[in-house]
Design a protein around this motif. Structure first.
Motif, short mmCIF file in Angstrom:
data_model
loop_
_atom_site.label_atom_id
_atom_site.label_comp_id
_atom_site.label_asym_id
_atom_site.label_seq_id
_atom_site.Cartn_x
_atom_site.Cartn_y
_atom_site.Cartn_z
N ARG A 27 -0.15 96.21 -32.58
CA ARG A 27 -1.71 96.97 -32.80
C ARG A 27 -2.31 96.02 -33.72
N ALA A 28 -3.71 96.19 -33.28
CA ALA A 28 -4.61 95.30 -34.08
C ALA A 28 -6.11 95.87 -34.16
N VAL A 29 -6.81 95.85 -35.28
CA VAL A 29 -8.00 96.47 -35.36
C VAL A 29 -8.98 95.79 -36.45
N PHE A 30 -10.21 95.55 -36.01
CA PHE A 30 -11.19 94.77 -36.89
C PHE A 30 -11.91 95.83 -37.65
N SER A 31 -12.20 95.48 -39.20
CA SER A 31 -13.15 96.56 -39.77
C SER A 31 -14.48 96.44 -39.23
N ALA A 32 -15.23 97.34 -39.17
CA ALA A 32 -16.75 97.37 -38.71
C ALA A 32 -17.63 96.58 -39.22
N ASP A 33 -17.35 96.05 -40.50
CA ASP A 33 -17.80 94.99 -41.16
C ASP A 33 -17.64 93.70 -40.72
N GLY A 34 -16.29 93.57 -39.90
CA GLY A 34 -16.17 92.24 -39.28
C GLY A 34 -15.39 91.45 -40.37
N ALA A 35 -15.22 91.71 -41.62
CA ALA A 35 -14.71 90.80 -42.53
C ALA A 35 -13.10 90.93 -42.58
N THR A 36 -12.27 91.88 -41.85
CA THR A 36 -11.05 92.41 -42.03
C THR A 36 -10.42 92.53 -40.69
#
Length: 235
Positions: free
Chosen positions: A62-71
């Motif tokens: 599984r992989a997911v980016f945070s909405a602010d793109g930093a994580t």
């Protein structure tokens, strides 16, 4: 930087993922990088400016980016999560889950500070587990579902978490207090792939794997109304 600049030079990008099958994709909010999730292969994190080889291959499912793109958050197949810094593209934190098989569903808060995970195939608790993505501390669990959890999603402000289950319920939780705000039975039946609209007023869900129909449900539940009224379900 990102897909816009790439497409100025060429109209199409084709990536040889190296996987026998690609089941999921996660793209960074700024369109600069992409994570491909293979069926039984490692995750591959790609720089879309240079697709000759992945930035890194990660053991995970599984992989997911945070909405602010930093994580970027990833869940491995052997009992831990990794929090990545997308600017330096390096590992920031590794959270050990012991023998617990996490990763059947996951979400990260918009600011990248809280990770929400559910158990994998050994889902006996039917609960959402919350973790501090800065220091790895276990923040608590959200309990109430009677069967396996299909999906979890944070609201755009990060204050609310939605979870849907094979028991047919959709539950909304206050993240800070870990209290249930409301439970929707009929409207949450067989919902998966939960997503909030950018303004947080709508929650969208589709049917889970192996469902007999391709139904999509749109649930109108503005945050200000969560604690005092029922949401409207649009079939």
């Amino acid at each position: 930087r990102g897909l816009g600049d790439v497409y100025k030079r060429q109209p199409e990008i084709r990536i040889e993922s190296g996987s026998s099958r690609v089941d999921r994709l996660a793209i960074a909010p700024d369109s600069s990088t992409l994570v491909t999730v293979g069926w039984r292969d490692d995750l591959a994190w790609w720089d879309l400016e240079d697709i000759s080889a992945p930035i890194v291959r990660i053991s995970g499912r599984r992989a997911v980016f945070s909405a602010d793109g930093a994580t970027l958050a990833t869940v491995t197949r052997d009992g831990y999560s990794i929090i990545w810094d997308t600017d330096t593209r390096t590992e920031r934190l590794r959270i050990q889950h012991g023998d617990q098989s996490f990763g059947s569903s996951m979400a990260i808060s918009p600011d990248g500070t809280i990770l929400a995970l559910t158990y994998g195939i050994d889902d006996f608790e039917n609960a959402v587990s919350l973790w501090d993505a800065k220091n790895g501390a276990h923040l608590g669990v959200l309990s109430g579902h009677k069967q396996s959890i299909w999906s979890v999603a944070f609201s755009p402000d990060g204050r609310t978490l939605a979870s849907s289950s094979a028991d047919g319920s959709l539950r909304l939780w206050n993240v800070a207090s870990r209290r249930e705000l409301m439970s929707l039975g009929e409207g949450g039946a067989s919902l998966a792939h939960l997503r909030f609209s950018p303004d947080g007023s709508y929650l969208v869900g589709g049917t889970p794997p192996f469902a007999s129909s391709g139904e999509i449900r749109i649930i109108h539940a503005p945050p200000a109304r969560f604690e005092r009224s029922n949401p409207t379900v649009i079939p």
